[in-house]
Design a protein around this motif. Structure first.
Motif: not given
Length: 332
Positions: A37-43, A107-108, A126-127, A249-252
């Motif tokens: 399982l991978c979570f790509p993250t930034l803050n 992210k990619g 998973i985000d 989740h957070r909407n842009q």
């Protein structure tokens, strides 16, 4: 497949069909699979701790469906990495690995490097900004692949309540870029993909042997590129989708979605040039201009280039790593 309707009936699932976790673990063991399982993250310090705790406690400790949980980070300046490590995830700073390929951020990029950093035969992405995280986000994606050997890739879809600034959440909102940009483009150029209910969802899973053959845009185009490339290379029969009910989740903001669309379009044109034999298209500009209104309108430009990473199988460091792992497995 005789028709898209038939594909929808046979390849669209609901997460509740796969909530027998003992059965999924038995299938995983029978097929001798490792799952990462991978979570790509930034803050993502506000949500990553809860995500790691829930997945580890339910899907590693209670039911050994996952073999590893990892965070691959783009350089967070908050406590994302510290929190994830504290709660039991492996943590990697993306820029520390495959340095010979140069440094790119997005992210990619993190999803691509997961192929090098993680050991799973199946990788679940998973985000990291999901506030209503639940084990179904993982087992709902794994279920179709573990129960059907012909399915090699599974995509999530869900209701995405849109949080309106200063007001309540509106039911059934979200998917703005999908309905305004992606679905019309798919309908015109890749109509077989119009059956994908949420093409831009950040949750999906697939076999390493699929992902390692594909190039990865490092930015906004990653989800679109994977759908096009997998369908072209492996066919719709290898693809499925699962209803996960709801994702909060957070909407842009709308302007951020404009920049997202700008990056996705670059990926889309690259695929058209490669697959449809159209006259080669090159953007006249890589600057996305948007209007800001303070006391009077002014133009704000941002350069957006959708660089792409090559298929991981073309990276010598990765090939050597996989050869070494194969030798270790034979002698084990």
């Amino acid at each position: 497949m005789k028709s898209l309707d038939e594909w929808l009936k046979k390849h669209t699932f609901h997460h509740s069909q796969f909530n027998d976790l003992k059965e999924l673990v038995a299938l995983k063991t029978r097929h001798q699979l490792r799952i990462s399982l991978c979570f790509p993250t930034l803050n993502e310090e506000k949500t990553i701790g809860k995500e790691v705790v829930i997945m580890k406690s339910e899907l590693m400790d209670r039911y050994p469906l996952l073999d590893e949980i990892a965070v691959i980070d783009s350089g967070s300046v908050d406590k994302t990495r510290e929190i994830a490590e504290e709660f039991g995830a492996k943590v990697f700073l993306a820029s520390d690995y495959l340095k010979e390929m140069g440094e790119l951020r997005g992210k990619g990029e993190n999803l691509w490097k997961a192929l090098y950093l993680l050991s799973g035969d199946i990788i679940v992405y998973i985000d990291a900004d999901i506030s209503n995280i639940h084990p179904k986000f993982v087992y709902g994606l794994l279920g179709p692949m573990l129960t059907n050997p012909d399915i090699k890739f599974c995509k999530a879809f869900y209701e995405r309540p849109l949080a309106m600034e200063g007001g309540p959440r509106s039911k059934g909102g979200g998917g703005r870029v999908t309905e305004i940009l992606i679905r019309p483009l798919f309908a015109q150029f890749f109509p077989e993909l119009t059956g994908i209910i949420q093409p831009l969802s950040g949750e999906f899973a697939g076999y390493r042997t699929i992902f390692e053959q594909l190039s990865f845009p490092v930015g906004y185009g990653i989800e679109t590129s994977l759908l096009i490339d997998i369908s072209q290379k492996f066919g719709l029969e290898a693809m499925a989708q699962t209803d996960l009910d709801k994702r909060i989740h957070r909407n842009q903001q709308t302007k951020a979605l404009g920049r997202m669309s700008f990056g996705i379009l670059q990926t889309f044109w690259n695929r058209l040039n490669a697959l449809k034999c159209v006259e080669h298209l090159e953007p006249e500009s890589f600057v996305m201009n948007q209007i800001e209104v303070d006391t009077e309108p002014r133009m704000v430009g941002q350069e957006i280039r959708e660089y792409e990473r090559p298929p991981m199988l073309e990276v010598e460091t990765y090939r050597l790593q996989q050869e070494a792992r194969a030798k270790e497995a034979k002698t084990a």
